[in-house]
Design an enzyme around this catalytic site. Sequence first.
Site, PDB file in Angstrom:
ATOM      1  N   TYR A 164      -2.134  -1.479  10.661  1.00  0.00           N
ATOM      2  CA  TYR A 164      -2.082  -1.243   8.742  1.00  0.00           C
ATOM      3  C   TYR A 164      -1.014  -1.233   8.386  1.00  0.00           C
ATOM      4  O   TYR A 164       0.283  -2.004   7.793  1.00  0.00           O
ATOM      5  CB  TYR A 164      -3.263  -0.986   8.951  1.00  0.00           C
ATOM      6  CG  TYR A 164      -3.467  -1.596   7.192  1.00  0.00           C
ATOM      7  CD1 TYR A 164      -4.224  -2.743   6.579  1.00  0.00           C
ATOM      8  CD2 TYR A 164      -3.311  -0.102   6.775  1.00  0.00           C
ATOM      9  CE1 TYR A 164      -4.331  -2.554   5.186  1.00  0.00           C
ATOM     10  CE2 TYR A 164      -3.315  -0.167   5.125  1.00  0.00           C
ATOM     11  CZ  TYR A 164      -3.795  -1.940   4.662  1.00  0.00           C
ATOM     12  OH  TYR A 164      -3.878  -1.429   3.002  1.00  0.00           O
TER      13      TYR A 164
ATOM     14  N   SER B   4       1.007  -1.251   0.275  1.00  0.00           N
ATOM     15  CA  SER B   4      -0.197  -0.028   0.121  1.00  0.00           C
ATOM     16  C   SER B   4       0.905   1.291   0.319  1.00  0.00           C
ATOM     17  O   SER B   4       2.406   1.428   0.609  1.00  0.00           O
ATOM     18  CB  SER B   4      -1.169   0.501   0.952  1.00  0.00           C
ATOM     19  OG  SER B   4      -1.425   1.193   1.178  1.00  0.00           O
TER      20      SER B   4
HETATM   21  N1  NAD Z   1      -8.709  -1.103  -1.735  1.00  0.00           N
HETATM   22  C1  NAD Z   1      -7.457  -0.455  -0.871  1.00  0.00           C
HETATM   23  O1  NAD Z   1      -7.965   1.013  -1.337  1.00  0.00           O
HETATM   24  C2  NAD Z   1      -6.454  -0.569  -0.599  1.00  0.00           C
HETATM   25  C3  NAD Z   1      -4.776   0.190  -1.290  1.00  0.00           C
HETATM   26  C4  NAD Z   1      -3.714   0.294  -0.826  1.00  0.00           C
HETATM   27  C5  NAD Z   1      -3.489  -1.308  -0.847  1.00  0.00           C
HETATM   28  N2  NAD Z   1      -4.615  -2.402  -0.818  1.00  0.00           N
HETATM   29  C6  NAD Z   1      -3.880  -3.517  -0.256  1.00  0.00           C
HETATM   30  O2  NAD Z   1      -4.978  -4.595  -1.225  1.00  0.00           O
HETATM   31  C7  NAD Z   1      -4.912  -5.596  -0.437  1.00  0.00           C
HETATM   32  C8  NAD Z   1      -6.195  -6.182  -1.321  1.00  0.00           C
HETATM   33  O3  NAD Z   1      -7.258  -5.123  -0.761  1.00  0.00           O
HETATM   34  P1  NAD Z   1      -9.053  -4.662  -1.365  1.00  0.00           P
HETATM   35  O4  NAD Z   1      -9.140  -3.322  -1.321  1.00  0.00           O
HETATM   36  O5  NAD Z   1      -9.384  -5.795  -2.367  1.00  0.00           O
HETATM   37  O6  NAD Z   1      -9.465  -5.810  -0.249  1.00  0.00           O
HETATM   38  P2  NAD Z   1     -11.113  -6.760  -0.071  1.00  0.00           P
HETATM   39  O7  NAD Z   1     -12.177  -6.763   1.580  1.00  0.00           O
HETATM   40  O8  NAD Z   1     -11.907  -5.885  -0.862  1.00  0.00           O
HETATM   41  O9  NAD Z   1     -11.178  -8.017  -0.383  1.00  0.00           O
HETATM   42  C9  NAD Z   1      -9.594  -8.800   0.310  1.00  0.00           C
HETATM   43  C10 NAD Z   1     -10.078 -10.165   0.215  1.00  0.00           C
HETATM   44  O10 NAD Z   1      -8.994 -10.799   1.628  1.00  0.00           O
HETATM   45  C11 NAD Z   1      -9.746 -11.811   1.934  1.00  0.00           C
HETATM   46  N3  NAD Z   1      -9.751 -11.847   2.951  1.00  0.00           N
HETATM   47  C12 NAD Z   1     -10.101 -11.334   4.142  1.00  0.00           C
HETATM   48  N4  NAD Z   1      -8.784 -11.776   5.473  1.00  0.00           N
HETATM   49  C13 NAD Z   1      -8.249 -13.191   4.968  1.00  0.00           C
HETATM   50  C14 NAD Z   1      -7.456 -14.315   5.327  1.00  0.00           C
HETATM   51  N5  NAD Z   1      -7.654 -14.638   6.693  1.00  0.00           N
HETATM   52  N6  NAD Z   1      -7.179 -14.957   4.662  1.00  0.00           N
HETATM   53  C15 NAD Z   1      -7.847 -15.707   3.014  1.00  0.00           C
HETATM   54  N7  NAD Z   1      -8.277 -14.256   2.485  1.00  0.00           N
HETATM   55  C16 NAD Z   1      -8.877 -13.537   3.727  1.00  0.00           C
HETATM   56  C17 NAD Z   1     -11.627 -11.593   1.920  1.00  0.00           C
HETATM   57  O11 NAD Z   1     -12.172 -12.575   1.490  1.00  0.00           O
HETATM   58  C18 NAD Z   1     -11.328 -10.409   0.718  1.00  0.00           C
HETATM   59  O12 NAD Z   1     -12.112 -11.381  -0.437  1.00  0.00           O
HETATM   60  C19 NAD Z   1      -5.127  -5.857   0.353  1.00  0.00           C
HETATM   61  O13 NAD Z   1      -3.822  -6.059   1.720  1.00  0.00           O
HETATM   62  C20 NAD Z   1      -5.182  -3.912   1.210  1.00  0.00           C
HETATM   63  O14 NAD Z   1      -4.136  -3.864   2.311  1.00  0.00           O
HETATM   64  C21 NAD Z   1      -5.537  -1.754  -0.790  1.00  0.00           C
END
Ligand code: NAD
Length: 260
Positions: free
Chosen positions: A156, A143
């Site tokens: 986080y 991130s």
């Molecule tokens: N959305 C944002 O703005 C953003 C920004 C920067 C980084 N990220 C990073 O991108 C990645 C994906 O984020 P996203 O926004 O797609 O999130 P999201 O919540 O939309 O999807 C995350 C997925 O991870 C799964 N998950 C959660 N806990 C789990 C576990 N213990 N074991 C296996 N699967 C698990 C959930 O079921 C879900 O399908 C994350 O690592 C997040 O930190 C997201």
Amino acid sequence: MKRQKMKRFENQVIVITGGSKGIGWAAAEQFLAEGGKVSIWDIHAPEDEELARYSNRLLWVKCDVSKEKDIQHAVETTEKQWGNIQILVCSAGIQRYSTVTETSEEEWDFVMGINLKGSFLAAKHCIPSMQRHGNGVVILISSVQAFYSQDKVAPYVASKSGQIGLMRSIAVDYAPNIRCVAVCPGTINTPMLRDAINLSPDPAIVLKECEDMHLVQRIGEAEEVSKLICFLASSEASFITGQYFRIDGGLGVMIAGSKK
Ligand SMILES: NC(=O)c1ccc[n+]([C@@H]2O[C@H](COP(=O)([O-])OP(=O)(O)OC[C@H]3O[C@@H](n4cnc5c(N)ncnc54)[C@H](O)[C@@H]3O)[C@@H](O)[C@H]2O)c1
């Protein structure tokens, strides 16, 4: 003569942790569209119709990435279905809000367990499969919060910063045949973001603030991140390893002034 578009991931086996939603699912769709076989390791299943649509090239293994037994089972299930793994994308992640003094030991372990230990465990058990294949690519979804912070995100930001160090360590230890990179998104329109802004009494204001933080004056879409993930996973990126890539609409570039 019509030229056939090359499918970059034909017959390749791709693991995506957290692939049922958000950025992970967008990446899964892109890999599938380009001929890949995708194994999603997630606590939740993808939508039923998606599983049916890609039935012979999409596998869901119920897996909590913070548990080594689940990861071992997921590797065995994936290899049994399709053989050795070539690409790993670690997208499973959770966001929680607390300062250091507010964070319980359990909450700290929970966030680090999924975001950082989950990446370690998935890499630990996929790399031997890549080595049997001969080469591979590991992509950690970190991130911009590996570099910047906001208030109340202690576990986080620690987990997202940790993924950058882990990425470098994997890149060094498994070169030359296994590449490892990190992708660092800004604010992306996913269930994680929508859940986070809905915690606020006025989600519309929070969304506007998120949009204004980015030089491009909007938040990103998961499909924009998935294009970068697929480029980095492909042979087009064969000279790239040990680096992080920000995809953040210019967030943090302007330190003062106003676009308004
Ligand atoms: N959305 C944002 O703005 C953003 C920004 C920067 C980084 N990220 C990073 O991108 C990645 C994906 O984020 P996203 O926004 O797609 O999130 P999201 O919540 O939309 O999807 C995350 C997925 O991870 C799964 N998950 C959660 N806990 C789990 C576990 N213990 N074991 C296996 N699967 C698990 C959930 O079921 C879900 O399908 C994350 O690592 C997040 O930190 C997201």
